[in-house]
Design a protein around this motif. Structure first.
Motif, PDB file in Angstrom:
ATOM      1  N   GLY A 164     -30.126 -53.188 110.986  1.00  0.00           N
ATOM      2  CA  GLY A 164     -30.270 -53.861 109.337  1.00  0.00           C
ATOM      3  C   GLY A 164     -29.487 -53.701 108.920  1.00  0.00           C
ATOM      4  N   GLN A 165     -28.979 -54.140 107.814  1.00  0.00           N
ATOM      5  CA  GLN A 165     -28.579 -54.348 106.825  1.00  0.00           C
ATOM      6  C   GLN A 165     -28.775 -53.138 105.648  1.00  0.00           C
ATOM      7  OE1 GLN A 165     -26.449 -56.856 104.716  1.00  0.00           O
ATOM      8  NE2 GLN A 165     -26.943 -56.547 102.911  1.00  0.00           N
ATOM      9  N   ALA A 166     -27.630 -51.786 105.260  1.00  0.00           N
ATOM     10  CA  ALA A 166     -27.847 -51.205 104.422  1.00  0.00           C
ATOM     11  C   ALA A 166     -26.488 -51.121 103.175  1.00  0.00           C
ATOM     12  CB  ALA A 166     -28.221 -49.941 104.933  1.00  0.00           C
ATOM     13  N   GLY A 167     -26.322 -52.644 102.116  1.00  0.00           N
ATOM     14  CA  GLY A 167     -25.627 -52.633 101.531  1.00  0.00           C
ATOM     15  C   GLY A 167     -25.526 -51.533 100.445  1.00  0.00           C
ATOM     16  N   GLY A 168     -24.016 -51.327 100.661  1.00  0.00           N
ATOM     17  CA  GLY A 168     -23.407 -50.022  99.993  1.00  0.00           C
ATOM     18  C   GLY A 168     -23.183 -48.353 100.454  1.00  0.00           C
ATOM     19  N   ARG A 169     -23.990 -48.148 102.029  1.00  0.00           N
ATOM     20  CA  ARG A 169     -23.782 -46.962 103.204  1.00  0.00           C
ATOM     21  C   ARG A 169     -22.255 -47.122 103.241  1.00  0.00           C
ATOM     22  NH1 ARG A 169     -29.324 -45.549 106.273  1.00  0.00           N
ATOM     23  NH2 ARG A 169     -30.238 -45.828 104.428  1.00  0.00           N
ATOM     24  N   PRO A 170     -20.822 -46.528 103.326  1.00  0.00           N
ATOM     25  CA  PRO A 170     -19.721 -46.501 103.770  1.00  0.00           C
ATOM     26  C   PRO A 170     -20.383 -46.472 106.117  1.00  0.00           C
ATOM     27  CG  PRO A 170     -20.542 -44.392 102.702  1.00  0.00           C
ATOM     28  CD  PRO A 170     -22.364 -44.989 102.603  1.00  0.00           C
ATOM     29  N   ARG A 171     -21.419 -45.887 106.277  1.00  0.00           N
ATOM     30  CA  ARG A 171     -21.346 -45.601 107.711  1.00  0.00           C
ATOM     31  C   ARG A 171     -21.990 -46.541 108.291  1.00  0.00           C
ATOM     32  NH1 ARG A 171     -20.599 -41.310 104.213  1.00  0.00           N
ATOM     33  NH2 ARG A 171     -18.939 -39.903 104.385  1.00  0.00           N
ATOM     34  N   PRO A 217     -23.448 -51.078 107.678  1.00  0.00           N
ATOM     35  CA  PRO A 217     -23.097 -51.242 105.913  1.00  0.00           C
ATOM     36  C   PRO A 217     -22.618 -52.831 105.486  1.00  0.00           C
ATOM     37  CG  PRO A 217     -21.877 -49.553 107.086  1.00  0.00           C
ATOM     38  CD  PRO A 217     -22.102 -50.967 108.041  1.00  0.00           C
ATOM     39  N   TYR A 218     -22.300 -53.506 104.809  1.00  0.00           N
ATOM     40  CA  TYR A 218     -21.534 -54.459 105.265  1.00  0.00           C
ATOM     41  C   TYR A 218     -20.922 -54.835 105.518  1.00  0.00           C
ATOM     42  CZ  TYR A 218     -24.084 -54.852  99.548  1.00  0.00           C
ATOM     43  OH  TYR A 218     -24.885 -55.129  98.707  1.00  0.00           O
ATOM     44  N   SER A 252     -12.804 -54.988  96.017  1.00  0.00           N
ATOM     45  CA  SER A 252     -14.449 -54.788  95.407  1.00  0.00           C
ATOM     46  C   SER A 252     -14.683 -52.970  94.914  1.00  0.00           C
ATOM     47  CB  SER A 252     -15.347 -55.729  96.150  1.00  0.00           C
ATOM     48  OG  SER A 252     -15.731 -54.580  97.235  1.00  0.00           O
ATOM     49  N   GLY A 253     -14.428 -52.759  96.117  1.00  0.00           N
ATOM     50  CA  GLY A 253     -14.799 -51.727  95.928  1.00  0.00           C
ATOM     51  C   GLY A 253     -15.666 -50.726  96.904  1.00  0.00           C
ATOM     52  N   THR A 254     -16.671 -51.352  96.797  1.00  0.00           N
ATOM     53  CA  THR A 254     -17.870 -51.493  98.128  1.00  0.00           C
ATOM     54  C   THR A 254     -17.630 -51.109  99.256  1.00  0.00           C
ATOM     55  OG1 THR A 254     -19.992 -53.115  96.295  1.00  0.00           O
ATOM     56  CG2 THR A 254     -20.895 -52.541  98.731  1.00  0.00           C
ATOM     57  N   PRO A 255     -18.110 -49.946  99.617  1.00  0.00           N
ATOM     58  CA  PRO A 255     -18.034 -50.029 101.671  1.00  0.00           C
ATOM     59  C   PRO A 255     -18.459 -51.176 102.210  1.00  0.00           C
ATOM     60  CG  PRO A 255     -19.572 -48.190 100.586  1.00  0.00           C
ATOM     61  CD  PRO A 255     -18.864 -49.522  99.304  1.00  0.00           C
ATOM     62  N   SER A 256     -17.732 -51.309 103.339  1.00  0.00           N
ATOM     63  CA  SER A 256     -17.656 -52.219 104.399  1.00  0.00           C
ATOM     64  C   SER A 256     -16.894 -51.608 105.656  1.00  0.00           C
ATOM     65  CB  SER A 256     -17.700 -53.726 103.708  1.00  0.00           C
ATOM     66  OG  SER A 256     -15.748 -53.717 103.713  1.00  0.00           O
ATOM     67  N   LEU A 257     -16.738 -52.349 106.811  1.00  0.00           N
ATOM     68  CA  LEU A 257     -16.751 -52.643 108.214  1.00  0.00           C
ATOM     69  C   LEU A 257     -16.614 -53.698 108.564  1.00  0.00           C
ATOM     70  CD1 LEU A 257     -19.005 -49.257 109.896  1.00  0.00           C
ATOM     71  CD2 LEU A 257     -16.680 -49.830 108.488  1.00  0.00           C
TER      72      LEU A 257
END
Length: 213
Positions: free
Chosen positions: A68-75, A167-168, A177-182
């Motif tokens: 599932g997606q946990a937007g904002g998590r970096p890992r 993550p995103y 944006s500065g929001t973590p993503s992979l």
């Protein structure tokens, strides 16, 4: 047989990286000769768990990895525990918004994953994929599915399963944006690593990966 699941988009998003990753990981593992099915779940309380239950009965997998997606998590988050609580901050895709409701009436307070999360963490780290063991899967549809999966697997002693948050995906966010993503490819690779690790690991590693808060 291995079952991978991801979710449809929710919360106004047009994509859900968990489904992108699950589908791509299934293709990767299939190319290695493994019997893998990928299933997209609705982001709907109840309906998602019912569809997962149907898939368990149809495919009878030996290993289930839900994502599932946990937007904002970096890992990549390897979830340790599912709790028997639905508490939705936002409505699901059908407009449901349960508050302080059990996932399974009369079920235990929590279930632990049966995936070797510490071994998977070590394997992911060795491949330079950012990962962590997470102590909470939230109280939204992801936790709902995780709990429903482990509740179902109590009657299937030969099947192991668990949940992974991603993550995103890079493409979901504007540049800078500065929001973590992979990258999508890295998230798919991560799910494949989790599967491969689970297939060869009978006893998890004793590795410090806890949290202080």
């Amino acid at each position: 047989m291995i079952l991978l699941t991801g979710f449809e988009p929710f919360g106004g998003e047009t994509v859900n990286p968990s489904w992108t990753a699950a589908r791509s990981a299934a293709r990767l593992l299939q190319s290695e000769g493994l019997d893998v099915q990928a299933l997209e779940l609705p982001c709907v309380f109840g309906e998602s768990a019912a569809l997962l239950q149907e898939a368990l009965e149809r495919f009878r997998p030996e290993l289930v990895v839900c994502a599932g997606q946990a937007g904002g998590r970096p890992r990549i988050s390897l979830e340790r525990v599912a709790i028997n609580c639905d508490d939705a901050r936002i409505p699901d895709n059908a407009g449901n918004r349960p508050v302080d409701e059990p996932v399974v009436q009369g079920g235990p307070a929590a279930y632990f994953t049966s995936l070797p999360v510490k071994a998977a963490l070590a394997a992911l780290t060795a491949q330079n994929i950012p990962a962590e063991v997470s102590q909470t899967a939230g109280t939204y549809v992801c936790n709902h599915v995780f709990y429903a999966l482990m509740h179902a697997l109590r009657l299937r002693p030969g099947t192991r399963g668990g949940f992974v948050h991603v993550p995103y995906e890079d493409s979901q966010l504007p540049a800078g944006s500065g929001t973590p993503s992979l990258p999508a490819q890295q998230m798919a690779a991560a799910l494949a690593v989790v599967v491969r690790t689970a297939l060869v690991t009978t006893a998890d590693l004793k590795l410090a990966a806890g949290a202080t808060h």
